[in-house]
Design an enzyme around this catalytic site. Structure first.
Site, PDB file in Angstrom:
ATOM      1  N   ARG A 254      65.547  65.921  17.836  1.00  0.00           N
ATOM      2  CA  ARG A 254      64.725  66.063  17.410  1.00  0.00           C
ATOM      3  C   ARG A 254      63.699  66.946  18.387  1.00  0.00           C
ATOM      4  O   ARG A 254      64.060  66.276  19.706  1.00  0.00           O
ATOM      5  CB  ARG A 254      63.658  64.525  16.633  1.00  0.00           C
ATOM      6  CG  ARG A 254      63.456  63.587  16.321  1.00  0.00           C
ATOM      7  CD  ARG A 254      62.560  64.692  14.832  1.00  0.00           C
ATOM      8  NE  ARG A 254      63.028  63.820  13.762  1.00  0.00           N
ATOM      9  CZ  ARG A 254      63.889  63.962  12.477  1.00  0.00           C
ATOM     10  NH1 ARG A 254      64.618  65.298  12.146  1.00  0.00           N
ATOM     11  NH2 ARG A 254      64.179  63.609  11.546  1.00  0.00           N
TER      12      ARG A 254
ATOM     13  N   HIS B  93      65.506  74.623  11.870  1.00  0.00           N
ATOM     14  CA  HIS B  93      65.703  72.438  11.438  1.00  0.00           C
ATOM     15  C   HIS B  93      67.239  72.756  10.214  1.00  0.00           C
ATOM     16  O   HIS B  93      66.004  72.646   9.064  1.00  0.00           O
ATOM     17  CB  HIS B  93      63.915  71.949  11.373  1.00  0.00           C
ATOM     18  CG  HIS B  93      64.773  70.846  11.453  1.00  0.00           C
ATOM     19  ND1 HIS B  93      63.204  69.980  12.235  1.00  0.00           N
ATOM     20  CD2 HIS B  93      65.502  69.766  10.603  1.00  0.00           C
ATOM     21  CE1 HIS B  93      64.353  68.621  11.631  1.00  0.00           C
ATOM     22  NE2 HIS B  93      65.222  68.564  11.308  1.00  0.00           N
TER      23      HIS B  93
ATOM     24  N   ARG C 261      71.830  52.888  23.490  1.00  0.00           N
ATOM     25  CA  ARG C 261      71.446  52.302  24.119  1.00  0.00           C
ATOM     26  C   ARG C 261      71.829  51.180  24.189  1.00  0.00           C
ATOM     27  O   ARG C 261      72.028  50.364  25.564  1.00  0.00           O
ATOM     28  CB  ARG C 261      69.939  51.251  23.002  1.00  0.00           C
ATOM     29  CG  ARG C 261      68.850  52.719  23.315  1.00  0.00           C
ATOM     30  CD  ARG C 261      68.057  51.817  22.377  1.00  0.00           C
ATOM     31  NE  ARG C 261      68.825  51.938  20.617  1.00  0.00           N
ATOM     32  CZ  ARG C 261      67.936  52.083  19.527  1.00  0.00           C
ATOM     33  NH1 ARG C 261      66.503  51.800  19.609  1.00  0.00           N
ATOM     34  NH2 ARG C 261      68.339  51.657  18.662  1.00  0.00           N
TER      35      ARG C 261
ATOM     36  N   GLU D  59      57.456  72.454  14.919  1.00  0.00           N
ATOM     37  CA  GLU D  59      58.362  73.121  13.746  1.00  0.00           C
ATOM     38  C   GLU D  59      56.986  73.514  13.009  1.00  0.00           C
ATOM     39  O   GLU D  59      56.511  72.441  12.941  1.00  0.00           O
ATOM     40  CB  GLU D  59      59.286  72.294  13.391  1.00  0.00           C
ATOM     41  CG  GLU D  59      59.968  71.747  14.282  1.00  0.00           C
ATOM     42  CD  GLU D  59      61.113  70.995  14.071  1.00  0.00           C
ATOM     43  OE1 GLU D  59      61.484  70.959  13.055  1.00  0.00           O
ATOM     44  OE2 GLU D  59      62.260  70.419  14.467  1.00  0.00           O
TER      45      GLU D  59
HETATM   46  P1  NAP Z   1      71.929  56.673  13.754  1.00  0.00           P
HETATM   47  O1  NAP Z   1      73.049  56.599  13.342  1.00  0.00           O
HETATM   48  O2  NAP Z   1      71.002  55.434  13.851  1.00  0.00           O
HETATM   49  O3  NAP Z   1      72.158  57.302  15.414  1.00  0.00           O
HETATM   50  C1  NAP Z   1      70.951  56.787  16.707  1.00  0.00           C
HETATM   51  C2  NAP Z   1      71.781  56.880  18.020  1.00  0.00           C
HETATM   52  O4  NAP Z   1      70.388  57.128  18.526  1.00  0.00           O
HETATM   53  C3  NAP Z   1      72.328  55.524  18.601  1.00  0.00           C
HETATM   54  O5  NAP Z   1      73.211  56.319  18.453  1.00  0.00           O
HETATM   55  C4  NAP Z   1      71.204  55.529  19.248  1.00  0.00           C
HETATM   56  O6  NAP Z   1      72.048  54.836  20.053  1.00  0.00           O
HETATM   57  C5  NAP Z   1      70.365  56.400  19.372  1.00  0.00           C
HETATM   58  N1  NAP Z   1      68.964  56.270  20.192  1.00  0.00           N
HETATM   59  C6  NAP Z   1      67.386  55.775  19.589  1.00  0.00           C
HETATM   60  N2  NAP Z   1      67.379  55.620  21.323  1.00  0.00           N
HETATM   61  C7  NAP Z   1      67.642  55.340  22.005  1.00  0.00           C
HETATM   62  C8  NAP Z   1      66.749  56.007  23.119  1.00  0.00           C
HETATM   63  N3  NAP Z   1      66.346  55.066  23.653  1.00  0.00           N
HETATM   64  N4  NAP Z   1      68.690  56.119  24.333  1.00  0.00           N
HETATM   65  C9  NAP Z   1      69.204  56.049  24.078  1.00  0.00           C
HETATM   66  N5  NAP Z   1      70.265  56.544  22.894  1.00  0.00           N
HETATM   67  C10 NAP Z   1      69.216  56.386  21.765  1.00  0.00           C
HETATM   68  O7  NAP Z   1      71.410  58.054  13.817  1.00  0.00           O
HETATM   69  P2  NAP Z   1      72.173  59.083  12.979  1.00  0.00           P
HETATM   70  O8  NAP Z   1      72.166  59.357  11.044  1.00  0.00           O
HETATM   71  O9  NAP Z   1      73.321  59.700  13.641  1.00  0.00           O
HETATM   72  O10 NAP Z   1      70.834  60.370  13.203  1.00  0.00           O
HETATM   73  C11 NAP Z   1      70.334  60.640  14.635  1.00  0.00           C
HETATM   74  C12 NAP Z   1      68.963  61.728  14.187  1.00  0.00           C
HETATM   75  O11 NAP Z   1      69.532  62.612  14.079  1.00  0.00           O
HETATM   76  C13 NAP Z   1      68.222  61.240  13.161  1.00  0.00           C
HETATM   77  O12 NAP Z   1      67.055  60.267  14.101  1.00  0.00           O
HETATM   78  C14 NAP Z   1      67.668  62.708  13.475  1.00  0.00           C
HETATM   79  O13 NAP Z   1      66.277  62.423  14.359  1.00  0.00           O
HETATM   80  C15 NAP Z   1      68.379  63.871  13.840  1.00  0.00           C
HETATM   81  N6  NAP Z   1      68.688  64.547  12.973  1.00  0.00           N
HETATM   82  C16 NAP Z   1      68.750  65.841  12.785  1.00  0.00           C
HETATM   83  C17 NAP Z   1      69.212  66.495  11.911  1.00  0.00           C
HETATM   84  C18 NAP Z   1      68.454  67.818  11.612  1.00  0.00           C
HETATM   85  O14 NAP Z   1      68.398  68.978  10.854  1.00  0.00           O
HETATM   86  N7  NAP Z   1      68.518  68.514  12.719  1.00  0.00           N
HETATM   87  C19 NAP Z   1      69.434  66.166  10.225  1.00  0.00           C
HETATM   88  C20 NAP Z   1      69.771  65.147  10.613  1.00  0.00           C
HETATM   89  C21 NAP Z   1      69.393  63.968  11.619  1.00  0.00           C
HETATM   90  P3  NAP Z   1      72.457  52.648  19.823  1.00  0.00           P
HETATM   91  O15 NAP Z   1      73.370  53.400  18.606  1.00  0.00           O
HETATM   92  O16 NAP Z   1      72.527  52.663  21.331  1.00  0.00           O
HETATM   93  O17 NAP Z   1      70.676  51.726  19.396  1.00  0.00           O
END
Ligand code: NAP
Length: 315
Positions: free
Chosen positions: A231, A278, A175, A260
């Site tokens: 997700r 996952h 964003r 899922e």
């Molecule tokens: P984070 O540090 O909060 O990062 C989230 C990122 O998403 C930020 O860079 C944010 O951008 C971006 N974002 C949010 N809305 C957006 C949009 N509309 N368009 C483009 N980018 C957008 O969180 P994280 O720790 O990296 O985790 C990220 C996600 O990974 C989690 O929310 C979770 O759903 C997923 N996850 C999956 C697993 C798995 O087991 N597969 C494990 C852990 C997490 P900005 O910085 O510009 O706001």
């Protein structure tokens, strides 16, 4: 008297013992009649321990728990929690960022390497005895390619570090632009056109729902791979199936799915897809750290101290 926590799922055994030392824990996942269990403890419950795959923490659930003060999510994503409903009731929400970053970034790399270099396919090829009949088809180099990361948060940045070590060029879409040495794309479609690997690491929820549709997959192109550890909701799964079937993209590595643990039948038959259930944070070490962070957040809250990792509720 111990405070009461409604746990939608279990922590690992060691952390569960710690939690049950300090609190009365209602183990909802063991209940044969969850609605009755919730009614039985409705007035006692002050905290909910939630996880992404334990169903939502909805407005309705919060309504049923009039003394709920805090929702402690076991996970960094919180798209299963109705944040507006929590804010309306002044309920605090915490999550477990950072401790799961490295493991989840590793899964992104695992999927990228496997789908491009035919890793899983090669394993099956050897096991079923096809090697004696000829070689595995050639695969695709990682080195020298462009990796486009969607969401350069904690996990996105950890993926970028790893991908750089594989001699790739990193570009990203978020964003907002970050202070990082990678090229930023405000326009997702434009970035997809430049990327050989499009890796999704953004938050889930309404803002990113079906952000990856056929148009973006067409831009990624017939030599491009989609990797999703974010997700399932971020991808239009019907469009992805179509793009994989007609080779609009080269392949996909997926740790998350729209519904899922259901994975579309057609996807199970595709050899240009690597599937993973996952498991981004699913290691002994990380799940234990996540459990401790849940416990530490609950302790901080009930001792009147600042929360360690609060989720910001929109103003
Ligand atoms: P984070 O540090 O909060 O990062 C989230 C990122 O998403 C930020 O860079 C944010 O951008 C971006 N974002 C949010 N809305 C957006 C949009 N509309 N368009 C483009 N980018 C957008 O969180 P994280 O720790 O990296 O985790 C990220 C996600 O990974 C989690 O929310 C979770 O759903 C997923 N996850 C999956 C697993 C798995 O087991 N597969 C494990 C852990 C997490 P900005 O910085 O510009 O706001």
């Amino acid at each position: 008297m111990k405070r009461t926590i409604l746990a939608l799922q279990s922590l690992l055994p060691d952390e569960m013992v710690k939690l049950e030392c300090d609190y009365k824990v209602v183990r909802l996942w063991e209940s044969n009649d969850p609605d009755k269990t919730i009614r039985d403890y409705a007035n006692d419950v002050q905290a909910v321990l939630s996880t992404y795959n334990s169903g939502g923490v909805s407005d309705r659930l919060m309504d049923a728990l009039p003394n709920l003060e805090i929702i402690a999510q076991f996970g960094v994503g919180y798209d299963n929690i109705d944040l507006a409903a929590a804010k309306k009731r002044n309920i605090a929400v915490t999550n477990t960022p950072d401790v799961l970053t490295d493991d989840t970034a590793d899964v992104a790399m695992f999927l990228m390497l496997n789908v491009a270099r035919r890793g899983v396919e090669g394993d099956v090829f050897v096991r079923v005895g096809r090697w004696s009949s000829g070689p595995l088809p050639l695969s695709t180099s990682i080195s020298g390619k462009t990796v486009g990361i969607v969401g350069l948060g904690q996990i996105g940045q950890a993926i970028a570090q790893r991908a750089e070590a594989f001699n790739t060029q990193i570009i990203y879409h978020s964003r907002s632009e970050k202070d990082v040495p990678y090229v930023y794309y405000d326009d997702l479609e434009e970035m997809a056109r430049e990327a050989d690997f499009l890796i999704l690491a953004c938050a889930g929820g309404p803002e990113t729902e079906k952000m990856i549709d056929y148009k973006i997959l067409e831009a990624l192109g017939s030599r491009g791979f989609l990797i999703n550890i974010a997700r399932g909701s971020v991808v239009d799964e019907d469009d992805l199936l179509l793009a994989l079937t007609n080779k609009t993209i080269a392949g996909a590595g997926l740790d998350v799915f729209a519904n899922e643990p259901f994975v579309p039948d057609a996807m199970l038959k595709m050899d240009n897809v690597v599937l993973s259930p996952h498991v981004g944070s699913a290691t002994h070490e990380t799940r234990s750290k996540m459990g401790m962070l849940v416990i530490d957040n609950l302790s901080a809250y009930f001792e009147g101290k600042p929360l360690l990792t609060p989720v910001k509720l929109a103003s």
